[in-house]
Every structure is written in structure tokens, then in C-alpha cells.
Design an enzyme around this catalytic site. Structure first.
Site, PDB file in Angstrom:
ATOM      1  N   ARG A   3       7.825  -1.528  19.601  1.00 47.65           N
ATOM      2  CA  ARG A   3       6.590  -2.023  20.235  1.00 47.65           C
ATOM      3  C   ARG A   3       6.960  -2.573  21.602  1.00 47.65           C
ATOM      4  NH1 ARG A   3       1.863  -1.908  17.852  1.00 47.65           N
ATOM      5  NH2 ARG A   3       1.650  -2.200  15.614  1.00 47.65           N
ATOM      6  N   ASP A  15     -26.737 -22.985  16.418  1.00 45.05           N
ATOM      7  CA  ASP A  15     -25.581 -23.012  17.326  1.00 45.05           C
ATOM      8  C   ASP A  15     -24.377 -22.275  16.747  1.00 45.05           C
ATOM      9  OD1 ASP A  15     -24.885 -24.652  15.308  1.00 45.05           O
ATOM     10  OD2 ASP A  15     -24.368 -26.386  16.555  1.00 45.05           O
ATOM     11  N   ASP A  17      -4.570  -0.799  12.388  1.00 52.81           N
ATOM     12  CA  ASP A  17      -5.375  -1.646  13.276  1.00 52.81           C
ATOM     13  C   ASP A  17      -5.910  -0.780  14.414  1.00 52.81           C
ATOM     14  OD1 ASP A  17      -6.453  -3.566  14.922  1.00 52.81           O
ATOM     15  OD2 ASP A  17      -4.769  -4.948  14.806  1.00 52.81           O
ATOM     16  N   ASP A  58       7.369   2.409  10.091  1.00 56.11           N
ATOM     17  CA  ASP A  58       8.314   1.552  10.809  1.00 56.11           C
ATOM     18  C   ASP A  58       9.333   1.003   9.816  1.00 56.11           C
ATOM     19  OD1 ASP A  58       6.983  -0.610   9.562  1.00 56.11           O
ATOM     20  OD2 ASP A  58       5.642  -0.856  11.270  1.00 56.11           O
ATOM     21  N   ARG A  91      -0.046 -11.182  10.271  1.00 54.63           N
ATOM     22  CA  ARG A  91       0.994 -10.619  11.141  1.00 54.63           C
ATOM     23  C   ARG A  91       1.611 -11.679  12.053  1.00 54.63           C
ATOM     24  NH1 ARG A  91      -2.396  -5.546  13.166  1.00 54.63           N
ATOM     25  NH2 ARG A  91      -4.055  -7.023  12.708  1.00 54.63           N
ATOM     26  N   LYS A 101      10.116   2.909  14.914  1.00 52.17           N
ATOM     27  CA  LYS A 101       9.044   2.576  15.884  1.00 52.17           C
ATOM     28  C   LYS A 101       9.452   1.368  16.734  1.00 52.17           C
ATOM     29  CE  LYS A 101       5.407  -0.124  14.704  1.00 52.17           C
ATOM     30  NZ  LYS A 101       4.188  -0.548  13.961  1.00 52.17           N
TER      31      LYS A 101
HETATM   32  C1  R5P Z   1       2.955  -3.617  11.490  1.00 50.24           C
HETATM   33  O1  R5P Z   1       4.049  -4.014  11.164  1.00 50.24           O
HETATM   34  C2  R5P Z   1       1.945  -3.159  10.477  1.00 50.24           C
HETATM   35  O2  R5P Z   1       2.551  -2.817   9.269  1.00 50.24           O
HETATM   36  C3  R5P Z   1       1.143  -1.982  11.000  1.00 50.24           C
HETATM   37  O3  R5P Z   1       2.022  -0.890  11.207  1.00 50.24           O
HETATM   38  C4  R5P Z   1       0.462  -2.313  12.293  1.00 50.24           C
HETATM   39  O4  R5P Z   1      -0.257  -3.522  12.175  1.00 50.24           O
HETATM   40  C5  R5P Z   1      -0.494  -1.196  12.686  1.00 50.24           C
HETATM   41  O5  R5P Z   1      -1.065  -1.532  13.923  1.00 50.24           O
HETATM   42  P1  R5P Z   1      -1.704  -0.431  14.880  1.00 50.24           P
HETATM   43  O6  R5P Z   1      -2.622   0.411  14.029  1.00 50.24           O
HETATM   44  O7  R5P Z   1      -2.437  -1.250  15.901  1.00 50.24           O
HETATM   45  O8  R5P Z   1      -0.602   0.352  15.484  1.00 50.24           O
END
Ligand code: R5P
Length: 311
Positions: free
Chosen positions: A193, A34, A221, A168, A93, A191
Site C-alpha cells: 500500500r 439537530d 472497501d 495480501d 482496521r 500487495k
Molecule cells: C486489508 O488488510 C483488508 O483485509 C482488505 O484487503 C482491505 O481493507 C480492502 O480494501 P480495498 O478494497 O479498499 O482495497
């Protein structure tokens, strides 16, 4: 000293064991039908100093649960001291409330690891240094900057002429430390978001015209931050853009994005086990953190200072 590996990054665990010239302790970490996790330590660990190597990377919840269950097995097997070695600490994060009624999951995960019975934590390039304070047990937070700086010096003829770029504002301290180490200039990307998982470049602080730029960050990421920053740098006249990132999370279409984007190459560490797609991508290079982590383990086991490894 005993080294034990979960399933998240066996390649790195073996490399650490090789570096230390010590075997990995025999253990089974598997799933019931499971999908519940089961761990069986197949060697005596009574009175031992045990290091459990497990990045809480994708699939983060499974890998975290494995870590907790391995720690529980070790506690019940009377290990003397248990160190959770997390080259990549997932959930980092989520280190603050981003809105009303949201969790601080990094703190919850720290609580879980502590309550499971870990006596100490060894990790690398935490998303934010303050996360060390989420653990009420000793936490050693290594930095990958020295191994990444060494690669830059090997790859770039005049390393002091490159421009280190923080993608950033939150990454400026980390990028400044690298620039200082290389005696190089620093630029900053402003940067924003608009939504989670999306990034937009508003401005670039610093003159990047004609410069060989190196983006430096803790995590890649989706790859959006890197690729957007690289495009903005090229638009402002940068001669070329590479990236050095500690943790290759590389989710979704990240590898394709890197492959198709303007980055000359992307260097990551092996803190996270990578699928074939990454290993076969000609633009992505990996440098090993095994010697750094291995040296830290040796020093902790010998009750020696590890602070020289933070420099
Ligand atoms: C954010 O503050 C981290 O330092 C990375 O810049 C972020 O996690 C990168 O994420 P992604 O590749 O999705 O833009």
C-alpha cells in the site's frame, strides 16, 4: 431473550429474528432535528438477556453512536445482560499505531462499547483476531468461512481444484483455513500500500496458470485490492478469478470497479446492509450470515458452547 435492532442493518436483524422465531423488541431509534440520536425501548426489558444487533458500518459514527445510546437505554431499563451483536465491527482496521502520533481507534471503540454497559460482544470475521483482546468483556468472534465454503462447493463443481488466493500477506491464515476446508491449493498476492486507499501488486507466490482462482478476504472497501489482484492473476495465466469476502464495505466507486473489472463474481455476506446499487449489480452475490449469528445468539442465551460455530 430479547432481540433489538438499531438502524444499520434491519434486514439482517429481521432475518436473525426469523431464524430464531423470535420477534424484534419494539423500540424507536431516531434522530432529533439537530441529528442527535434518541432511543426509546417500548417493551419491558427488566431482568432480560438482550441482544442488540447493529453493524458499525457506514455511516460508522452514526451507527456506533446509536449502538452506545441503545446500550445506555438498556442499562437504565435494568436489562440483566446486554450483548452487542456487531456482524461487522467498524474501525477494526485501525488496530495499531501506523505512525507516530496516530490513534488505535479499534481500542477506543471497544472501550466505548464496554463503558456504555455491554456485557458481551458477538461479532464476525474481525479484521484481526487480536481485537478480541481490546474488549475486557467476553467476545465471541464468529467466522464466515463455513458459509462461504458451502457456497463455493455449490457453485464450483470440483471445489478441491480451485486455487484459493490470499490478496495480501495479512490474510494468509484466513485463506489457508478455507483452502484446508476445501482441500484446495493456496496462492498469495504480495500487495503493497503506497498510500492509504491505494494498493499495488508486487508479486504472486504460487503457480496460478490455467487455474480457477478464488480471492478470499475479510473486507472489500474501495475494491482496489481485489481488482488489482484479479488483474495480476489473469496476467499470470489464471483461467478465471472470483472473490469471496465477508464484509462488503464497498465505498466510493467500488461497485463500478467490480462491475468493470475482471472478477467473474464477488460473493459477500449480509453483515452490512447494501444500497440498491449493490443489490442490482449482476456480479455481486450475497449469502446470509443470519443462521450463523442466530445460532450463536441462541447458544449464548442458553449458556451453551459456541465454539462449534467457529469451525
Ligand atoms: C486489508 O488488510 C483488508 O483485509 C482488505 O484487503 C482491505 O481493507 C480492502 O480494501 P480495498 O478494497 O479498499 O482495497
Amino acid at each position: 431473550m430479547k432481540l433489538l435492532s438499531g438502524n444499520s442493518n434491519r434486514t439482517l436483524a429481521r432475518a436473525i429474528a426469523d431464524h430464531l422465531d423470535a420477534p424484534l423488541t419494539k423500540a424507536q431509534v431516531k434522530r432529533f432535528a439537530d441529528n442527535e440520536v434518541f432511543a426509546l425501548i417500548e417493551e419491558n426489558v427488566r431482568g432480560e438477556d438482550v441482544f442488540v444487533i447493529q453493524s458499525t458500518s457506514y455511516p460508522a459514527n452514526d451507527n456506533l453512536m446509536e449502538l452506545l445510546i441503545i446500550i445506555d437505554a438498556l442499562v437504565r431499563a435494568s436489562a440483566r445482560r446486554i450483548t452487542a451483536v456487531m456482524p461487522y465491527f467498524g474501525y477494526a482496521r485501525q488496530d495499531r499505531k501506523t505512525d507516530g502520533r496516530t490513534p488505535i481507534s479499534a481500542k477506543l471503540v471497544a472501550n466505548l462499547i464496554t463503558r456504555a454497559g455491554a456485557d458481551r460482544v458477538l461479532t464476525m470475521d474481525l479484521h484481526a483476531g487480536q481485537i478480541q483482546g481490546f474488549f475486557d468483556i467476553p467476545t465471541d468472534a464468529l467466522v464466515a468461512t463455513p458459509i462461504l465454503a458451502k457456497d463455493i462447493k455449490e457453485r464450483f463443481e470440483k471445489a478441491n481444484e480451485v486455487m484459493i488466493v490470499s490478496p495480501d500477506v495479512g490474510g494468509v491464515v484466513r485463506a489457508r483455513a478455507l483452502a484446508k476446508r476445501l482441500d484446495a491449493d493456496l496462492a498469495i498476492v504480495d500487495k503493497r500500500r503506497p498510500r492509504a486507499g491505494e494498493s499495488e501488486v508486487m508479486n504472486i507466490i504460487g503457480d496460478v496458470e490455467g487455474r480457477r482462482c478464488i480471492l478470499f478476504d475479510d473486507i472489500v472497501d474501495s475494491g482496489g485490492t481485489l481488482v488489482n489482484a484479479a488483474k495480476a492473476l489473469i496476467d499470470r495465466g489464471a483461467a478465471e478469478v472470483s472473490a469471496y469476502i465477508s464484509h462488503g464495505v464497498l465505498s466510493g466507486a467500488a461497485v463500478q470497479r467490480v462491475q468493470d473489472g475482471p472478477l467473474k463474481h464477488l460473493v459477500i455476506t449480509d453483515s452490512i446492509e447494501q444500497p440498491d446499487e449493490v443489490l442490482k449489480c449482476g456480479k455481486i452475490v450475497r449469502v446470509s450470515a443470519a443462521p450463523l449469528i442466530g445460532n450463536a445468539i441462541r447458544r449464548i442465551a442458553n449458556e451453551e458452547s459456541v465454539s462449534t460455530l467457529f469451525d
